[in-house]
Design an enzyme around this catalytic site. Structure first.
Site, mmCIF file in Angstrom:
data_model
loop_
_atom_site.group_PDB
_atom_site.id
_atom_site.type_symbol
_atom_site.label_atom_id
_atom_site.label_comp_id
_atom_site.label_asym_id
_atom_site.label_seq_id
_atom_site.Cartn_x
_atom_site.Cartn_y
_atom_site.Cartn_z
ATOM 1 N N ALA A 98 77.010 50.526 7.965
ATOM 2 C CA ALA A 98 76.876 49.574 6.855
ATOM 3 C C ALA A 98 75.396 49.216 6.786
ATOM 4 C CB ALA A 98 77.732 48.348 7.126
ATOM 5 N N GLY A 109 79.759 51.598 10.334
ATOM 6 C CA GLY A 109 80.541 51.771 9.108
ATOM 7 C C GLY A 109 80.671 53.240 8.711
ATOM 8 N N GLU A 145 83.480 54.413 10.678
ATOM 9 C CA GLU A 145 84.680 53.749 10.129
ATOM 10 C C GLU A 145 85.098 54.378 8.796
ATOM 11 O OE1 GLU A 145 82.644 50.001 10.817
ATOM 12 O OE2 GLU A 145 84.447 49.214 11.771
ATOM 13 N N GLU A 165 77.583 48.619 17.043
ATOM 14 C CA GLU A 165 77.357 47.266 16.518
ATOM 15 C C GLU A 165 76.984 46.270 17.602
ATOM 16 O OE1 GLU A 165 79.869 49.268 15.646
ATOM 17 O OE2 GLU A 165 80.209 49.147 13.477
HETATM 18 C C1 HXC Z 1 70.083 50.013 6.848
HETATM 19 C C2 HXC Z 1 69.235 51.838 7.949
HETATM 20 C C3 HXC Z 1 70.427 51.950 8.720
HETATM 21 C C4 HXC Z 1 71.461 50.996 8.485
HETATM 22 C C5 HXC Z 1 69.066 53.530 9.308
HETATM 23 N N1 HXC Z 1 68.456 52.839 8.356
HETATM 24 N N2 HXC Z 1 70.270 53.001 9.557
HETATM 25 N N3 HXC Z 1 69.090 50.887 7.018
HETATM 26 N N4 HXC Z 1 71.232 50.040 7.537
HETATM 27 N N5 HXC Z 1 72.621 51.040 9.132
HETATM 28 C C6 HXC Z 1 67.116 53.084 7.798
HETATM 29 C C7 HXC Z 1 66.009 52.672 8.763
HETATM 30 O O1 HXC Z 1 65.771 51.292 8.666
HETATM 31 C C8 HXC Z 1 64.866 53.498 8.243
HETATM 32 O O2 HXC Z 1 64.332 52.897 7.091
HETATM 33 C C9 HXC Z 1 65.533 54.789 7.796
HETATM 34 O O3 HXC Z 1 66.899 54.478 7.609
HETATM 35 C C10 HXC Z 1 65.429 55.879 8.856
HETATM 36 O O4 HXC Z 1 65.909 55.361 10.100
HETATM 37 P P1 HXC Z 1 65.132 55.527 11.492
HETATM 38 O O5 HXC Z 1 65.674 54.528 12.411
HETATM 39 O O6 HXC Z 1 63.656 55.505 11.258
HETATM 40 O O7 HXC Z 1 65.574 57.013 11.891
HETATM 41 P P2 HXC Z 1 65.738 57.623 13.359
HETATM 42 O O8 HXC Z 1 64.581 57.186 14.236
HETATM 43 O O9 HXC Z 1 65.969 59.074 13.152
HETATM 44 O O10 HXC Z 1 67.052 56.955 13.976
HETATM 45 C C11 HXC Z 1 68.335 57.217 13.408
HETATM 46 C C12 HXC Z 1 69.379 56.178 13.888
HETATM 47 C C13 HXC Z 1 68.866 54.751 13.625
HETATM 48 C C14 HXC Z 1 69.647 56.389 15.390
HETATM 49 C C15 HXC Z 1 70.666 56.476 13.125
HETATM 50 O O11 HXC Z 1 68.444 54.659 12.253
HETATM 51 C C16 HXC Z 1 69.869 53.689 13.889
HETATM 52 O O12 HXC Z 1 70.143 53.349 15.034
HETATM 53 N N6 HXC Z 1 70.426 53.121 12.798
HETATM 54 C C17 HXC Z 1 71.351 51.985 12.881
HETATM 55 C C18 HXC Z 1 72.691 52.427 13.373
HETATM 56 C C19 HXC Z 1 73.646 51.253 13.454
HETATM 57 O O13 HXC Z 1 73.426 50.306 14.184
HETATM 58 N N7 HXC Z 1 74.708 51.326 12.688
HETATM 59 C C20 HXC Z 1 75.728 50.275 12.628
HETATM 60 C C21 HXC Z 1 75.376 49.328 11.528
HETATM 61 S S1 HXC Z 1 76.504 47.946 11.483
HETATM 62 P P3 HXC Z 1 62.754 52.499 6.970
HETATM 63 O O14 HXC Z 1 62.666 51.813 5.650
HETATM 64 O O15 HXC Z 1 62.448 51.653 8.153
HETATM 65 O O16 HXC Z 1 62.077 53.837 7.029
HETATM 66 C C22 HXC Z 1 77.875 48.566 10.827
HETATM 67 C C23 HXC Z 1 79.171 47.855 10.911
HETATM 68 C C24 HXC Z 1 79.109 46.563 10.330
HETATM 69 O O17 HXC Z 1 77.905 49.632 10.333
HETATM 70 C C25 HXC Z 1 80.247 45.770 10.820
HETATM 71 C C26 HXC Z 1 79.824 44.597 11.552
HETATM 72 C C27 HXC Z 1 79.495 43.421 10.673
#
Ligand code: HXC
Length: 254
Positions: A62, A105, A108, A128
Site C-alpha cells: 500500500a 498490500g 495481500e 509492515e
Molecule cells: C510508497 C514506495 C513504496 C510503498 C517503494 N516506494 N515502496 N512508495 N509506498 N509501499 C517508492 C520509494 O519511496 C521510492 O520512491 C521508489 O518507490 C523506489 O523504491 P526504493 O526503496 O528506492 O527501491 P529499492 O531500493 O529497490 O527497494 C525496494 C523495496 C523498498 C525493498 C521494495 O522500496 C521497500 O522496502 N518498500 C516498502 C515495502 C513495504 O514496507 N511495504 C508494505 C507497505 S504497508 P522515491 O520517490 O524515494 O524514489 C502495506 C500494508 C498496509 O502495504 C497495511 C497496514 C496499514
C-alpha cells in the site's frame, strides 16, 4: 490511469503501472482497477483476469506516502482499505502473475486473487512490522490460512521476505514460471479457464472460497447444492452432451 488494460480474446490483462513507486497501491489505483473490473465482471465475453506488475515489482505495498500522515480518525472514518473488499467481490476468476516484490498490500492483493503464479524472481513478504503497523488488508488472516500459523508468524513478526521456491513449498504459489515467460504462460492458463463456462467457473471458485470459512460438513453441503444448481444451466447440458457425442463443448452459449 495507474493501470494498463489489454484484452486478448476472453482474457483481460491488468498491469499495475506506477513504476516510479514500484506499483505502490494508492487509493486512486485501487479505485481505477476495481471500477474497470466491476464492469468487465458482468461482460460474458470476459472469462478471466490476469493481474500483473513489472519485472521488478508486482506491488511494493500500500502507498506509505499516502498513509503516513493519517490520524486514527482519518483511518476510521474513511474505513481505509474497506474498498479493497470490492476487489474480492469480483466473481470472474483472477490470476496474479507476480514478478519481483509482492510486499505488504502487494502480497495481500495477490492473495485476494484466485491463483498466484510467481516468476523465479518473485519475493513475497508482509514487512509492515518495520513500519510500526501490521498487515491491514487481510494479511494476518489469508496468509495464515494459506501457509499455516507458524510460517505466517515467522513472516509477519520478522518482516523477512520469502522467495518463489519457499512460497511454492508453503502453498502460497501454485506454479513457478521463468520471468521471461511469466505473462505469456499466465495468459495461456487464463485462456484455458476462460474457454469453459463462466458461470461454472464462478460457482467453482465460490465453492473453493467456502473451504476457507466453513466446516467440512457445511462446505461439502454447500458444494453439493452448488453442483445440483448447475443442472439448471445450458452449460451442464452442453458439456455432458458434447462428451457423449465425442465433440468439443461450446460454452459460448449464454
Ligand atoms: C510508497 C514506495 C513504496 C510503498 C517503494 N516506494 N515502496 N512508495 N509506498 N509501499 C517508492 C520509494 O519511496 C521510492 O520512491 C521508489 O518507490 C523506489 O523504491 P526504493 O526503496 O528506492 O527501491 P529499492 O531500493 O529497490 O527497494 C525496494 C523495496 C523498498 C525493498 C521494495 O522500496 C521497500 O522496502 N518498500 C516498502 C515495502 C513495504 O514496507 N511495504 C508494505 C507497505 S504497508 P522515491 O520517490 O524515494 O524514489 C502495506 C500494508 C498496509 O502495504 C497495511 C497496514 C496499514
Amino acid at each position: 490511469m495507474n493501470i494498463k488494460i489489454e484484452q486478448r480474446k476472453r482474457v483481460v490483462i491488468i498491469t499495475l503501472n506506477r513504476p516510479k513507486a514500484l506499483n505502490a497501491l494508492n487509493s486512486e489505483l485501487m479505485r481505477e482497477m476495481v471500477s474497470v473490473m466491476q464492469k468487465l465482471d458482468k461482460d460474458p465475453s470476459v472469462g478471466c483476469f490476469v493481474i500483473t506488475g513489472s519485472k521488478k515489482a508486482f506491488a511494493a505495498g500500500a502507498d506509505i506516502k499516502e498513509m503516513e500522515n493519517k490520524s486514527y480518525m482519518d483511518m476510521f472514518h474513511e474505513d481505509y482499505f474497506a474498498a479493497w473488499e470490492a476487489f474480492t467481490a469480483i466473481r470472474t476468476p483472477k490470476i496474479a502473475a507476480v514478478s519481483g516484490y509482492a510486499l505488504g498490500g502487494g502480497c495481500e492483493l495477490a492473495m485476494m486473487c484466485d491463483i498466484i503464479y510467481a516468476s523465479n524472481t518473485a519475493k513475497f513478504g508482509q514487512p509492515e512490522i518495520k513500519l510500526g503497523v501490521i498487515p491491514g488488508i487481510g494479511g494476518t488472516q489469508r496468509l495464515t490460512k494459506m501457509v499455516g500459523k507458524t510460517k505466517a508468524m515467522d513472516l509477519i513478526l520478522t518482516g523477512r521476505l520469502m522467495n518463489a521456491e519457499e512460497a511454492e513449498r508453503s502453498g502460497l504459489v501454485s506454479r513457478i514460471i521463468p520471468v521471461e515467460t511469466l505473462l505469456e504462460e499466465s495468459v495461456e492458463a487464463a485462456a484455458i479457464i476462460a474457454s469453459y463456462s463462466k458461470t461454472t467457473a464462478m460457482v467453482a471458485r465460490e465453492a473453493i472460497d467456502r473451504a476457507m470459512e466453513l466446516s467440512l460438513r457445511e462446505g461439502v453441503l454447500y458444494e453439493r447444492r452448488a453442483f445440483h444448481a448447475l443442472f439448471a444451466t445450458e452449460h451442464q447440458k452442453e458439456g455432458m452432451q458434447a462428451f457423449v457425442e465425442k465433440r468439443k463443448a461450446n460454452f459460448s452459449i449464454p
